[in-house]
Every structure is written in C-alpha cells, then in structure tokens.
Design a protein around this motif. Structure first.
Motif, PDB file in Angstrom:
ATOM      1  N   TYR A  48       0.853  -1.177   0.000  1.00 17.30           N
ATOM      2  CA  TYR A  48       0.000   0.000   0.000  1.00 17.30           C
ATOM      3  C   TYR A  48       0.894   1.235   0.000  1.00 17.30           C
ATOM      4  O   TYR A  48       1.062   1.900   1.007  1.00 17.30           O
ATOM      5  N   LYS A  54      -8.186  12.680   3.578  1.00 17.88           N
ATOM      6  CA  LYS A  54      -9.140  12.323   2.540  1.00 17.88           C
ATOM      7  C   LYS A  54      -9.053  10.839   2.195  1.00 17.88           C
ATOM      8  O   LYS A  54     -10.046  10.223   1.821  1.00 17.88           O
ATOM      9  N   HIS A  55      -7.883  10.274   2.338  1.00 16.92           N
ATOM     10  CA  HIS A  55      -7.647   8.872   1.985  1.00 16.92           C
ATOM     11  C   HIS A  55      -7.759   7.938   3.184  1.00 16.92           C
ATOM     12  O   HIS A  55      -7.712   6.724   3.038  1.00 16.92           O
ATOM     13  N   GLU A 100     -10.245   7.095   5.186  1.00 13.19           N
ATOM     14  CA  GLU A 100     -11.418   6.213   5.190  1.00 13.19           C
ATOM     15  C   GLU A 100     -11.185   4.981   4.319  1.00 13.19           C
ATOM     16  O   GLU A 100     -11.555   3.874   4.682  1.00 13.19           O
ATOM     17  N   PHE A 101     -10.539   5.160   3.192  1.00 10.93           N
ATOM     18  CA  PHE A 101     -10.265   4.046   2.292  1.00 10.93           C
ATOM     19  C   PHE A 101      -9.221   3.104   2.886  1.00 10.93           C
ATOM     20  O   PHE A 101      -9.286   1.901   2.700  1.00 10.93           O
ATOM     21  N   THR A 102      -8.272   3.676   3.609  1.00 10.19           N
ATOM     22  CA  THR A 102      -7.263   2.854   4.279  1.00 10.19           C
ATOM     23  C   THR A 102      -7.924   1.938   5.297  1.00 10.19           C
ATOM     24  O   THR A 102      -7.609   0.750   5.366  1.00 10.19           O
ATOM     25  N   ARG A 103      -8.829   2.487   6.091  1.00 10.57           N
ATOM     26  CA  ARG A 103      -9.545   1.682   7.084  1.00 10.57           C
ATOM     27  C   ARG A 103     -10.396   0.618   6.405  1.00 10.57           C
ATOM     28  O   ARG A 103     -10.475  -0.526   6.862  1.00 10.57           O
ATOM     29  N   ARG A 104     -11.024   0.961   5.302  1.00 18.45           N
ATOM     30  CA  ARG A 104     -11.854   0.002   4.581  1.00 18.45           C
ATOM     31  C   ARG A 104     -11.006  -1.152   4.025  1.00 18.45           C
ATOM     32  O   ARG A 104     -11.408  -2.308   4.106  1.00 18.45           O
ATOM     33  N   LEU A 105      -9.837  -0.830   3.496  1.00 15.01           N
ATOM     34  CA  LEU A 105      -8.949  -1.880   2.987  1.00 15.01           C
ATOM     35  C   LEU A 105      -8.440  -2.769   4.119  1.00 15.01           C
ATOM     36  O   LEU A 105      -8.323  -3.977   3.968  1.00 15.01           O
ATOM     37  N   TYR A 106      -8.141  -2.166   5.274  1.00 15.26           N
ATOM     38  CA  TYR A 106      -7.709  -2.946   6.435  1.00 15.26           C
ATOM     39  C   TYR A 106      -8.812  -3.904   6.888  1.00 15.26           C
ATOM     40  O   TYR A 106      -8.544  -5.051   7.230  1.00 15.26           O
TER      41      TYR A 106
END
Length: 166
Positions: free
Chosen positions: A35, A80-81, A83-89
């Motif tokens: 990542y 901004k990014h 939320e996407f990091t948490r979703r991928l985790y």
C-alpha cells in the motif's frame, strides 16, 4: 512397566505443539498488501527486488487486501484517503498485521498540516514502525524478521481479539 519401542527406520523424531507449528507456518508465508502512498513506496519496491529478495522469507507482495495478511503502509496518509485505508484494512482476513514504513506514515513526518493524518495508527492498529525518510530496504527487511518472531510467539489457538484503537 511396559517398554514402548518406536521404529523410525533411522529417521529423527521431532516433537512440537500445534501452536508452534501454525506460528512457524504463518510467519514463513506472509502475503503482504503493498500500500504505497508516497516516496517510501519506492524503497518498498526495491525491497521486493532481486537484491533483497523477500521471496526467500516467504513474503509475497499481493495487490488485493482479501489475499493478504500483512498491510505495508508506506508514505504520507492524507485525511481524505484515511477512510479508504480503514476500509482496505477491514477487508483483510484475520489474523492480520500492519507495518508502518517511514516517518510520514509513523507520525505525519514534516507535514503537520490540516490535511495529513499524524500517524497511520490513528486509523488502523500498527504492529511495527519502521523509521526513516525513506527507510532503507535493509531496515524494512529487519522489520519483517521482527514481525516473523512476533508471529511465532503468538498463540494460534486463542481467539482473535479485536485490536483496540486509541
């Protein structure tokens, strides 16, 4: 007293526990979710190249979080990014581990601004922090070996508890 005779045909006998066997298997077959967010990703790519060759540790870089058990966050994480990091985790299967690569991922680096997350550990739980700007591939390789030792010490039979965030 009864005597037990064991015929091994000259082969050695190895005794171990299931926890140690599973820990050994997990630690030697880490599938890393690469990542890369900024310049630290270049060093992460160099670590996967022929000179440092992570394949010999059993580490394979994957592009999908659903097939990975180690998340390598390399670089500056913007709000901004996040939320996407948490979703991928959250997409990664359990058990899962996180390695934070570089000063920007660890603490926000020199970017103490409104748009930068001051450490990826505010979004997801981090197991190992790799310092540097950008960290050398040898440092990343050492962090991976420390993670392998940590995995070998964990009990495989215990229930996986949710990692608590600050």
């Amino acid at each position: 007293m009864a005597k037990h005779q064991l015929n091994t045909n000259g082969m050695p006998i190895a005794l171990t526990s299931v926890d140690k066997l599973v820990g050994w298997g997990q630690s030697n077959s880490l599938w890393a979710f690469s990542y890369g967010l900024a310049c630290c990703a270049i060093e992460m790519m160099a670590a996967g190249g022929s000179r440092y060759d992570f394949d010999r540790f059993g580490t394979i870089f994957r592009a999908s979080p659903r097939q990975s058990d180690v998340m390598l966050v390399a670089g500056t994480l913007s709000k901004k990014h996040a939320e996407f990091t948490r979703r991928l985790y959250d997409m990664m299967p359990d058990p899962k581990w996180v390695i934070s690569l570089g000063s920007c991922a660890n603490t926000g680096g020199m970017f103490n601004t409104y748009s930068t997350v001051q450490g990826v550990d505010r979004i997801i739980p981090v197991d190992i922090y790799v310092p540097g700007c950008a960290p050398r591939p040898e440092t990343f390789q050492f962090a991976l070996m420390i993670l392998q030792k940590k995995i070998r010490k964990e009990q495989a039979s215990k229930k996986i508890a949710a990692k608590r965030l600050v």
